[in-house]
Design a protein around this motif. Structure first.
Motif, PDB file in Angstrom:
ATOM      1  N   ASP A 113       0.820  -1.208   0.000  1.00 41.81           N
ATOM      2  CA  ASP A 113       0.000   0.000   0.000  1.00 41.81           C
ATOM      3  C   ASP A 113       0.856   1.262   0.000  1.00 41.81           C
ATOM      4  O   ASP A 113       0.477   2.279  -0.557  1.00 41.81           O
ATOM      5  CB  ASP A 113      -0.896  -0.031   1.244  1.00 41.81           C
ATOM      6  CG  ASP A 113      -2.006   0.992   1.202  1.00 41.81           C
ATOM      7  OD1 ASP A 113      -2.688   1.071   0.174  1.00 41.81           O
ATOM      8  OD2 ASP A 113      -2.179   1.716   2.196  1.00 41.81           O
ATOM      9  N   GLN A 114       2.017   1.164   0.642  1.00 38.24           N
ATOM     10  CA  GLN A 114       2.885   2.329   0.752  1.00 38.24           C
ATOM     11  C   GLN A 114       4.295   1.839   1.019  1.00 38.24           C
ATOM     12  O   GLN A 114       4.508   0.866   1.755  1.00 38.24           O
ATOM     13  CB  GLN A 114       2.418   3.225   1.910  1.00 38.24           C
ATOM     14  CG  GLN A 114       3.247   4.488   2.107  1.00 38.24           C
ATOM     15  CD  GLN A 114       2.760   5.291   3.305  1.00 38.24           C
ATOM     16  OE1 GLN A 114       1.944   4.835   4.090  1.00 38.24           O
ATOM     17  NE2 GLN A 114       3.280   6.498   3.464  1.00 38.24           N
ATOM     18  N   LEU A 170      13.876  -0.007   3.573  1.00 35.74           N
ATOM     19  CA  LEU A 170      12.535   0.209   3.034  1.00 35.74           C
ATOM     20  C   LEU A 170      11.510  -0.396   3.979  1.00 35.74           C
ATOM     21  O   LEU A 170      11.696  -1.514   4.478  1.00 35.74           O
ATOM     22  CB  LEU A 170      12.384  -0.452   1.654  1.00 35.74           C
ATOM     23  CG  LEU A 170      13.311  -0.005   0.531  1.00 35.74           C
ATOM     24  CD1 LEU A 170      13.030  -0.812  -0.729  1.00 35.74           C
ATOM     25  CD2 LEU A 170      13.154   1.473   0.246  1.00 35.74           C
ATOM     26  N   LYS A 171      10.415   0.319   4.221  1.00 35.81           N
ATOM     27  CA  LYS A 171       9.308  -0.244   5.011  1.00 35.81           C
ATOM     28  C   LYS A 171       8.068  -0.306   4.146  1.00 35.81           C
ATOM     29  O   LYS A 171       7.664   0.694   3.559  1.00 35.81           O
ATOM     30  CB  LYS A 171       9.039   0.587   6.270  1.00 35.81           C
ATOM     31  CG  LYS A 171       7.910  -0.016   7.121  1.00 35.81           C
ATOM     32  CD  LYS A 171       7.765   0.666   8.473  1.00 35.81           C
ATOM     33  CE  LYS A 171       7.077   1.999   8.389  1.00 35.81           C
ATOM     34  NZ  LYS A 171       6.715   2.540   9.721  1.00 35.81           N
ATOM     35  N   ASN A 172       7.485  -1.497   4.071  1.00 33.79           N
ATOM     36  CA  ASN A 172       6.246  -1.709   3.322  1.00 33.79           C
ATOM     37  C   ASN A 172       5.050  -1.705   4.261  1.00 33.79           C
ATOM     38  O   ASN A 172       5.043  -2.415   5.263  1.00 33.79           O
ATOM     39  CB  ASN A 172       6.271  -3.058   2.604  1.00 33.79           C
ATOM     40  CG  ASN A 172       7.272  -3.109   1.472  1.00 33.79           C
ATOM     41  OD1 ASN A 172       7.605  -2.087   0.878  1.00 33.79           O
ATOM     42  ND2 ASN A 172       7.775  -4.303   1.166  1.00 33.79           N
ATOM     43  N   ALA A 173       4.052  -0.902   3.925  1.00 28.37           N
ATOM     44  CA  ALA A 173       2.734  -1.065   4.542  1.00 28.37           C
ATOM     45  C   ALA A 173       1.966  -2.017   3.636  1.00 28.37           C
ATOM     46  O   ALA A 173       1.725  -1.723   2.467  1.00 28.37           O
ATOM     47  CB  ALA A 173       2.015   0.268   4.651  1.00 28.37           C
ATOM     48  N   VAL A 174       1.631  -3.183   4.170  1.00 28.95           N
ATOM     49  CA  VAL A 174       1.077  -4.277   3.370  1.00 28.95           C
ATOM     50  C   VAL A 174      -0.413  -4.404   3.636  1.00 28.95           C
ATOM     51  O   VAL A 174      -0.833  -4.703   4.767  1.00 28.95           O
ATOM     52  CB  VAL A 174       1.802  -5.599   3.715  1.00 28.95           C
ATOM     53  CG1 VAL A 174       1.160  -6.771   2.990  1.00 28.95           C
ATOM     54  CG2 VAL A 174       3.285  -5.495   3.368  1.00 28.95           C
ATOM     55  N   ASP A 219      -8.574  -8.388   3.525  1.00 26.06           N
ATOM     56  CA  ASP A 219      -9.715  -7.959   4.342  1.00 26.06           C
ATOM     57  C   ASP A 219      -9.577  -6.521   4.837  1.00 26.06           C
ATOM     58  O   ASP A 219     -10.319  -6.081   5.707  1.00 26.06           O
ATOM     59  CB  ASP A 219      -9.915  -8.904   5.527  1.00 26.06           C
ATOM     60  CG  ASP A 219      -8.663  -9.045   6.388  1.00 26.06           C
ATOM     61  OD1 ASP A 219      -7.659  -8.350   6.113  1.00 26.06           O
ATOM     62  OD2 ASP A 219      -8.681  -9.856   7.337  1.00 26.06           O
ATOM     63  N   GLY A 220      -8.594  -5.793   4.284  1.00 32.28           N
ATOM     64  CA  GLY A 220      -8.438  -4.386   4.635  1.00 32.28           C
ATOM     65  C   GLY A 220      -7.497  -4.118   5.788  1.00 32.28           C
ATOM     66  O   GLY A 220      -7.158  -2.956   6.058  1.00 32.28           O
ATOM     67  N   LEU A 237       7.198  -1.140  14.747  1.00 29.58           N
ATOM     68  CA  LEU A 237       6.169  -1.382  13.722  1.00 29.58           C
ATOM     69  C   LEU A 237       4.783  -1.281  14.343  1.00 29.58           C
ATOM     70  O   LEU A 237       4.357  -2.130  15.122  1.00 29.58           O
ATOM     71  CB  LEU A 237       6.370  -2.755  13.078  1.00 29.58           C
ATOM     72  CG  LEU A 237       7.713  -2.975  12.383  1.00 29.58           C
ATOM     73  CD1 LEU A 237       7.730  -4.329  11.673  1.00 29.58           C
ATOM     74  CD2 LEU A 237       8.016  -1.865  11.383  1.00 29.58           C
ATOM     75  N   ALA A 238       4.075  -0.215  13.991  1.00 29.03           N
ATOM     76  CA  ALA A 238       2.771   0.008  14.629  1.00 29.03           C
ATOM     77  C   ALA A 238       1.742   0.618  13.684  1.00 29.03           C
ATOM     78  O   ALA A 238       0.746   1.177  14.124  1.00 29.03           O
ATOM     79  CB  ALA A 238       2.942   0.915  15.834  1.00 29.03           C
ATOM     80  N   ASN A 239       1.976   0.504  12.383  1.00 33.11           N
ATOM     81  CA  ASN A 239       0.999   0.992  11.394  1.00 33.11           C
ATOM     82  C   ASN A 239       0.630   2.459  11.624  1.00 33.11           C
ATOM     83  O   ASN A 239      -0.536   2.846  11.542  1.00 33.11           O
ATOM     84  CB  ASN A 239      -0.293   0.147  11.451  1.00 33.11           C
ATOM     85  CG  ASN A 239      -0.080  -1.224  10.885  1.00 33.11           C
ATOM     86  OD1 ASN A 239       0.909  -1.485  10.219  1.00 33.11           O
ATOM     87  ND2 ASN A 239      -1.016  -2.122  11.147  1.00 33.11           N
ATOM     88  N   LYS A 240       1.627   3.293  11.890  1.00 31.03           N
ATOM     89  CA  LYS A 240       1.336   4.707  12.182  1.00 31.03           C
ATOM     90  C   LYS A 240       0.726   5.422  10.984  1.00 31.03           C
ATOM     91  O   LYS A 240       0.022   6.405  11.146  1.00 31.03           O
ATOM     92  CB  LYS A 240       2.613   5.427  12.618  1.00 31.03           C
ATOM     93  CG  LYS A 240       3.042   5.108  14.027  1.00 31.03           C
ATOM     94  CD  LYS A 240       4.224   5.965  14.430  1.00 31.03           C
ATOM     95  CE  LYS A 240       4.656   5.637  15.860  1.00 31.03           C
ATOM     96  NZ  LYS A 240       5.846   6.414  16.257  1.00 31.03           N
ATOM     97  N   HIS A 241       1.044   4.936   9.777  1.00 29.50           N
ATOM     98  CA  HIS A 241       0.566   5.652   8.594  1.00 29.50           C
ATOM     99  C   HIS A 241      -0.940   5.532   8.455  1.00 29.50           C
ATOM    100  O   HIS A 241      -1.542   6.298   7.717  1.00 29.50           O
ATOM    101  CB  HIS A 241       1.261   5.134   7.344  1.00 29.50           C
ATOM    102  CG  HIS A 241       0.642   3.885   6.800  1.00 29.50           C
ATOM    103  ND1 HIS A 241       0.732   2.676   7.422  1.00 29.50           N
ATOM    104  CD2 HIS A 241      -0.105   3.682   5.691  1.00 29.50           C
ATOM    105  CE1 HIS A 241       0.081   1.770   6.729  1.00 29.50           C
ATOM    106  NE2 HIS A 241      -0.439   2.342   5.674  1.00 29.50           N
TER     107      HIS A 241
END
Length: 346
Positions: free
Chosen positions: A71-72, A81-85, A89-90, A342-346
């Motif tokens: 996603d980002q 590099l960090k991937n937001a995956v 199911d969202g 890693l805490a999905n801050k975005h």
């Protein structure tokens, strides 16, 4: 309807072959589809170009591919590099590509959130929402493999299960993912290049040994004093150091492979001579090495990185007993991609 279509990657190669035979086609068609799914990493049936349009339509009628989507991507000043995956199911997990001059390491997640409650870790504050399926774990690795080739002109060389989640609380799916990653019908990576990191679940460590896994084991230890460990890792009340020690002795007796202890040193928490001596003693139970890890703040004032003089005291006492020790400087801190961040801050 969408809900009636099964995720095709839940099928074995034999089940795929049987499906095509049942449709009046040749069994080898299943082999072709399996290769598209796992070696080539196809996201949809239309990209399976050596299949007829009729066959692709048949697959689309019966199956879906619940593939991840990156996603980002964030890039650190140090090249990490960090991937937001995004999952089907969202939900979102994060994975990290860590480059050095000689290798590229994928740090992958095994759960959405985490089953455990380590006070110093941002992921633990999310709580566990669900386990990742084997294909979702595999997809993270495949995505980083492709990014490594694209950005660094070399294939992925190593994998660590040190992202979001406690891998041994998603035992079957993690092992199934590793099987696929190491298979010639997957990425074909040597299990010796894979490290599964656990906070220390004794029963499951013994199961790893009984299942004769070939990958390496790391344990997030952080204190060899039970009372201290319970404060920073409350689940340790259930999984005591005595039980952990016994499970690691069992692991070594079965596998003959040494343990890696991951250890963060914090000011006023585990920076005393007593804490150092306890670690040295714990390290003498089974052959091991120690990675002293730089702490990465998550906004909790009770956890502060210990000074270099304290780290030097740890190193001298460990080396005096001939216990290998390295200080691992964190990568990707500026994009919250380092250990515990890693805490999905975005």
């Amino acid at each position: 309807m969408e809900s009636k279509r099964k995720d095709i990657r839940a099928l074995t190669k034999e089940e795929l072959r049987d499906f095509f035979v049942g449709q009046g086609d040749k069994a080898f068609r299943g082999n072709q589809v399996y290769e598209w799914l796992w070696i080539k990493g196809a996201h949809d049936f239309e990209s399976m170009t050596n299949l007829s349009k009729q066959t692709r339509a048949l697959l689309d009628e019966h199956f879906v591919i619940n593939h991840i989507a990156v996603d980002q991507i964030q890039k650190s000043e140090d090249g990490t590099l960090k991937n937001a995956v995004a999952l089907h199911d969202g939900l979102i997990v994060e994975s990290v590509l860590i480059p050095t001059e000689t290798r590229t390491t994928a740090c992958v997640s095994s759960q959405v959130g985490c089953s455990l409650d380590c006070a110093f870790c941002a992921t633990a504050q999310l709580k566990r929402m669900r386990n990742l399926n084997p294909d979702e774990i595999y997809d993270q690795v495949m995505a980083i493999h492709k990014e490594s080739q694209l950005y660094y002109n070399r294939p992925l060389s190593n994998i660590v299960f040190m992202g979001m989640g406690e891998p041994l609380m998603n035992y079957n799916n993690v092992l199934a993912a590793v099987d696929k990653i190491t298979s010639k019908e997957g990425l074909g990576m040597s299990p010796k290049r894979i490290v599964v990191s656990t906070s220390g679940v004794p029963k499951m460590i013994k199961k790893l040994a009984d299942d004769e896994v070939k990958f390496n084991l790391a344990v997030s230890l952080h204190s060899a004093i039970q009372e201290t460990r319970e404060k920073i890792m409350p689940f340790a009340k259930r999984f005591t150091l005595d039980d952990l020690r016994e499970s690691l002795e069992y692991w070594y007796a079965k596998t003959k492979r040494r343990i890696t202890y991951e250890y963060v040193v914090w000011k006023d928490i585990n920076d005393s001579e007593e804490a150092i001596d306890a670690l040295v003693k714990f390290c003498q139970y089974v052959p091991c090495k120690v990675n002293i890890i730089e702490y990465n703040p998550i906004g909790d004032d009770q956890f502060k990185q210990a000074d270099d003089a304290t780290l030097d005291r740890y190193i001298k006492k460990l080396e005096a007993k001939r216990i290998p020790v390295t200080v691992r400087r964190s990568r990707g801190k500026d994009i919250d991609a380092a250990c515990g961040q890693l805490a999905n801050k975005h």
